[in-house]
Design an enzyme around this catalytic site. Sequence first.
Site, mmCIF file in Angstrom:
data_model
loop_
_atom_site.group_PDB
_atom_site.id
_atom_site.type_symbol
_atom_site.label_atom_id
_atom_site.label_comp_id
_atom_site.label_asym_id
_atom_site.label_seq_id
_atom_site.Cartn_x
_atom_site.Cartn_y
_atom_site.Cartn_z
ATOM 1 N N THR A 1 -18.192 -11.344 72.240
ATOM 2 C CA THR A 1 -18.488 -12.376 71.240
ATOM 3 C C THR A 1 -17.934 -11.949 69.880
ATOM 4 O O THR A 1 -17.334 -12.756 69.158
ATOM 5 C CB THR A 1 -20.017 -12.621 71.158
ATOM 6 N N GLU B 1 -23.974 0.618 66.090
ATOM 7 C CA GLU B 1 -24.410 -0.750 65.756
ATOM 8 C C GLU B 1 -25.722 -0.700 64.975
ATOM 9 O O GLU B 1 -25.908 -1.414 63.988
ATOM 10 C CB GLU B 1 -24.586 -1.570 67.036
ATOM 11 N N LYS C 1 -28.296 -15.967 76.232
ATOM 12 C CA LYS C 1 -28.898 -14.721 75.760
ATOM 13 C C LYS C 1 -30.334 -14.903 75.250
ATOM 14 O O LYS C 1 -31.047 -13.922 75.049
ATOM 15 C CB LYS C 1 -28.044 -14.106 74.637
#
Length: 219
Positions: free
Chosen positions: A31, A103, A121
């Site tokens: 994504t 992250e 999701k």
Amino acid sequence: MSGDEMKKRAAEAALEYVEDDTVVGVGTGSTVNYFIEALARIKHRIEGAVSSSEATTQRLKACKIPVLDLNAAGPLPLYVDGADEANRQLQLIKGGGGALTREKIVAAASERFVCIADQSKLVDVLGAFPLPVEVIPMARSHVGRALLNRGGQPVLRENFVTDNGNLILDVYNLQILEPAKLEAELNNIAGIVAVGLFALRPADVLLLGTVDGVRTMRL
Ligand code: 5RP
């Protein structure tokens, strides 16, 4: 409409959150790859990006977007990243790509975290996706036993070493009813570098690509 098209929709929508002359934190995954493509179109308007993985760094460089060191560029106004699962409190499971530690660092150093994902999701309860846990190699068995004691089924990710030289245990069978509590608890186990639960620092905005367009959820 395919899942990829929905990912792309969410990624394109995240461009609206990018402010001129700023440095953007960039996550990792398929994504985010769409977001990098979109960001490349407006690269003249930003100073550069802080990357959350070697894979993302390569893609940013291929798009000629300057990659900056977090120590020099942080704190950041914006971090954009995907997720493996998100609940309605915008708490996430991340780390399917194995980049969870960096992250988490970039998310923690950013004022606003915009999560981009396709509609699949969004879940009621986190945990159907196995929870990634980054582990120092010598602590693999110790951490594995501690996870078993908490009801999880840890499985070593085969043939995988993180950007930090560590291992990933994917933990199955967790029904995560109190994500922030579990994250804090797992953070305390010696040998765990980072847990793929983003509950103590959830996303601020979730952009969900759906068949009908982009759904925006905020805290
Ligand atoms: C990588 C991640 C990704 O954000 C997560 O795995 C989602 O990936 P994708 O956008 O490919 O579905 O946490 O460590």
